[in-house]
Every structure is written in C-alpha cells, then in structure tokens.
Design an enzyme around this catalytic site. Structure first.
Site, PDB file in Angstrom:
ATOM      1  N   ASN A   1      35.660  38.640  35.279  1.00  0.00           N
ATOM      2  CA  ASN A   1      36.721  39.276  36.057  1.00  0.00           C
ATOM      3  C   ASN A   1      38.068  38.922  35.442  1.00  0.00           C
ATOM      4  O   ASN A   1      38.217  37.861  34.835  1.00  0.00           O
ATOM      5  CB  ASN A   1      36.662  38.760  37.499  1.00  0.00           C
ATOM      6  CG  ASN A   1      37.688  39.426  38.401  1.00  0.00           C
ATOM      7  OD1 ASN A   1      37.904  40.643  38.328  1.00  0.00           O
ATOM      8  ND2 ASN A   1      38.345  38.650  39.239  1.00  0.00           N
TER       9      ASN A   1
ATOM     10  N   LYS B   1      35.766  44.661  45.344  1.00  0.00           N
ATOM     11  CA  LYS B   1      34.712  44.282  46.298  1.00  0.00           C
ATOM     12  C   LYS B   1      34.082  42.968  45.838  1.00  0.00           C
ATOM     13  O   LYS B   1      33.979  42.715  44.639  1.00  0.00           O
ATOM     14  CB  LYS B   1      33.616  45.359  46.348  1.00  0.00           C
ATOM     15  CG  LYS B   1      34.073  46.672  46.967  1.00  0.00           C
ATOM     16  CD  LYS B   1      34.149  46.568  48.480  1.00  0.00           C
ATOM     17  CE  LYS B   1      34.372  47.906  49.152  1.00  0.00           C
ATOM     18  NZ  LYS B   1      35.660  48.544  48.835  1.00  0.00           N
TER      19      LYS B   1
ATOM     20  N   GLY C   1      42.895  51.737  36.617  1.00  0.00           N
ATOM     21  CA  GLY C   1      42.090  51.622  35.403  1.00  0.00           C
ATOM     22  C   GLY C   1      42.868  51.417  34.120  1.00  0.00           C
ATOM     23  O   GLY C   1      42.398  51.812  33.042  1.00  0.00           O
ATOM     24  N   THR C   2      44.038  50.758  34.188  1.00  0.00           N
ATOM     25  CA  THR C   2      44.754  50.499  32.929  1.00  0.00           C
ATOM     26  C   THR C   2      43.964  49.508  32.067  1.00  0.00           C
ATOM     27  O   THR C   2      43.968  49.617  30.838  1.00  0.00           O
ATOM     28  CB  THR C   2      46.188  49.970  33.155  1.00  0.00           C
ATOM     29  OG1 THR C   2      46.138  48.707  33.805  1.00  0.00           O
ATOM     30  CG2 THR C   2      47.021  50.947  33.957  1.00  0.00           C
ATOM     31  N   ASN C   3      43.281  48.555  32.706  1.00  0.00           N
ATOM     32  CA  ASN C   3      42.443  47.648  31.911  1.00  0.00           C
ATOM     33  C   ASN C   3      41.278  48.401  31.275  1.00  0.00           C
ATOM     34  O   ASN C   3      40.969  48.195  30.099  1.00  0.00           O
ATOM     35  CB  ASN C   3      41.929  46.485  32.776  1.00  0.00           C
ATOM     36  CG  ASN C   3      42.964  45.393  32.920  1.00  0.00           C
ATOM     37  OD1 ASN C   3      43.207  44.631  31.985  1.00  0.00           O
ATOM     38  ND2 ASN C   3      43.606  45.337  34.078  1.00  0.00           N
TER      39      ASN C   3
ATOM     40  N   HIS D   1      42.051  38.394  36.637  1.00  0.00           N
ATOM     41  CA  HIS D   1      42.828  38.177  37.862  1.00  0.00           C
ATOM     42  C   HIS D   1      44.287  37.935  37.477  1.00  0.00           C
ATOM     43  O   HIS D   1      44.568  37.167  36.553  1.00  0.00           O
ATOM     44  CB  HIS D   1      42.256  36.973  38.622  1.00  0.00           C
ATOM     45  CG  HIS D   1      42.901  36.764  39.956  1.00  0.00           C
ATOM     46  ND1 HIS D   1      42.553  37.497  41.069  1.00  0.00           N
ATOM     47  CD2 HIS D   1      43.886  35.921  40.354  1.00  0.00           C
ATOM     48  CE1 HIS D   1      43.298  37.109  42.098  1.00  0.00           C
ATOM     49  NE2 HIS D   1      44.113  36.145  41.693  1.00  0.00           N
TER      50      HIS D   1
HETATM   51  C1  GAR Z   1      44.668  44.156  37.543  1.00  0.00           C
HETATM   52  O1  GAR Z   1      45.978  43.673  37.477  1.00  0.00           O
HETATM   53  C2  GAR Z   1      43.713  43.037  37.871  1.00  0.00           C
HETATM   54  O2  GAR Z   1      44.151  41.794  37.419  1.00  0.00           O
HETATM   55  C3  GAR Z   1      43.680  43.078  39.375  1.00  0.00           C
HETATM   56  O3  GAR Z   1      43.725  44.440  39.693  1.00  0.00           O
HETATM   57  C4  GAR Z   1      44.501  45.127  38.711  1.00  0.00           C
HETATM   58  C5  GAR Z   1      43.756  46.377  38.314  1.00  0.00           C
HETATM   59  O4  GAR Z   1      44.563  47.174  37.498  1.00  0.00           O
HETATM   60  N1  GAR Z   1      42.498  42.445  39.864  1.00  0.00           N
HETATM   61  C6  GAR Z   1      42.462  41.658  40.938  1.00  0.00           C
HETATM   62  O5  GAR Z   1      43.425  41.417  41.627  1.00  0.00           O
HETATM   63  C7  GAR Z   1      41.100  41.065  41.215  1.00  0.00           C
HETATM   64  N2  GAR Z   1      41.154  40.065  42.230  1.00  0.00           N
HETATM   65  P1  GAR Z   1      43.972  48.385  36.657  1.00  0.00           P
HETATM   66  O6  GAR Z   1      43.138  49.241  37.629  1.00  0.00           O
HETATM   67  O7  GAR Z   1      45.180  49.119  36.182  1.00  0.00           O
HETATM   68  O8  GAR Z   1      43.134  47.825  35.545  1.00  0.00           O
END
Ligand code: GAR
Length: 200
Positions: A107, A91, A11-13, A109
């Site tokens: 999303n 998912k 969950g850093t985003n 990516h």
């Molecule tokens: C992020 O880097 C995002 O780009 C990736 O998961 C990570 C979640 O990080 N998403 C994917 O690969 C989607 N296909 P976070 O939990 O620290 O935000």
C-alpha cells in the site's frame, strides 16, 4: 511479474504505474487487472485507455466483507497476479485475505507512518502542525496502516499549505517511490527481517 492494482479514486498512482512499469517492456511488470470498489472511479478510465482488464466489485453486492474479499481474491487468482498493489484503495481487508496474501499486498500512504494512519491522513497532518510529512510504502497486515514499512520519502509542510497543495506535493513523491518499490519487489531485492525491510 503480473500484478493486480486495486483502486477507489482518481488513479494518479495507477497512471504512473502504467507509464513507468506496464508500458516499459524492458521492465517485465504487467498490470494484469485493475479492480475498483467504485464504479465511478476515474482510475477505471485510465486502465481501459491502456487496454488493461477492469472489474468493479462493490461491498453492497455481498452479504459480508469476507465474501467481498473472496471475490477480489478470485479475480487475483484468475489473472494470476503475484503481487496485490493498493493504489488509493479505501477498503480494509478481513484477516483471512491478509493472511492468504501475507507479504504480497503493498500500500502507499500519504504520511510518514506510524504518524497519521486512517482515512484522513493529510487533513490530520495539517491539523497536528508537523513540519515534515511524506510517503510510506508498506506491506499490508491485519491492522490499519500498521504493516512493515518498505520505503519512505520526506516532504516538508509549508506554512501556506492547504490539504490540496500538500497532497499534490506528496503525490509527486508517491509517483517516484511506488514504481521503484514494485521494481525492487519484482527483482527480489526486498528482504523482510522482523519489522524491518532491507533493500539489497
Ligand atoms: C494517494 O495519495 C494515496 O496515498 C492515498 O490515496 C491517494 C490516491 O490517489 N491512499 C490512502 O490514503 C490509503 N490509506 P490516486 O487515486 O490519485 O492514486
């Protein structure tokens, strides 16, 4: 604008969206709910700390994925969220859900799509040996990471990179780009023309 943020992991985003959007009252974007498919996702702790309602919806509690999606949709409607923000949500949705929220699910990516879609994008990037990668923010359609691209940032791949170091540098860019795109969306600045999104 009220948004629902869907997470599966650290969950850093989400943390960035909490600090740069939700907690800045001048912006007018509220994270109405955080939904996770994993009880142990650290993102849930971040949401609770910020006083945001959380829900866990697990695939195994439903007979099929359409029913799983329907429960998520029920929560989105309950919290009257206009935009569904996937932030490390791992998912895939079934076509009815994607159609219902057409151009309302985004999303982030960690590659320059259409390169390296799927579940192991950073590892695939390093294996392939490209010199530049980056971040893509896109609308979600019925394919895997195939939706209309809204914005991208470029990140160089260093000879010394491993998966962790590269992903960390990509995430620095994610944390700048994702809140910016959500702001553009809320301000009505995104115009979709076929496969192109123009930022006015
Ligand atoms: C992020 O880097 C995002 O780009 C990736 O998961 C990570 C979640 O990080 N998403 C994917 O690969 C989607 N296909 P976070 O939990 O620290 O935000």
């Amino acid at each position: 604008m009220r948004i629902a943020v869907l997470v599966s992991g650290s969950g850093t985003n989400l943390q960035t969206l909490i600090e740069k959007l939700h907690q800045d009252e001048t912006i007018g974007i509220e994270i109405a709910v955080v939904i996770s498919d994993r009880q142990k996702a650290y993102a849930l702790t971040r949401a609770k700390r910020a006083g945001i309602p959380t829900h866990v919806v697990k695939t195994r509690d439903f007979e099929n994925r359409v029913d799983f999606d329907a429960e998520i949709s029920r929560l989105i409607e309950h919290y009257t969220a206009e935009l569904v923000v996937l932030a490390g949500f791992m998912k895939l949705f079934q076509p009815p859900f994607v159609r219902k929220y057409k151009n309302r699910i985004i999303n982030v990516h960690p590659t320059l799509l259409p390169a390296f879609p799927g579940a192991h994008p950073v590892a695939d990037t390093l294996t392939y040996g490209v010199k530049f990668t980056g971040v893509t923010v896109h609308f979600v359609d019925e394919g895997v990471d195939t939706g209309t691209i809204i914005a991208q940032s470029v990140v160089p791949v260093l000879d010394t990179d491993d998966e962790e170091s590269l992903h960390n540098r990509i995430q620095v860019e994610e944390h700048k780009l994702y809140p910016q795109v959500i702001k553009w969306y809320a301000e009505g600045k995104l115009k979709i023309k076929g496969r192109k999104v123009i930022v006015r």
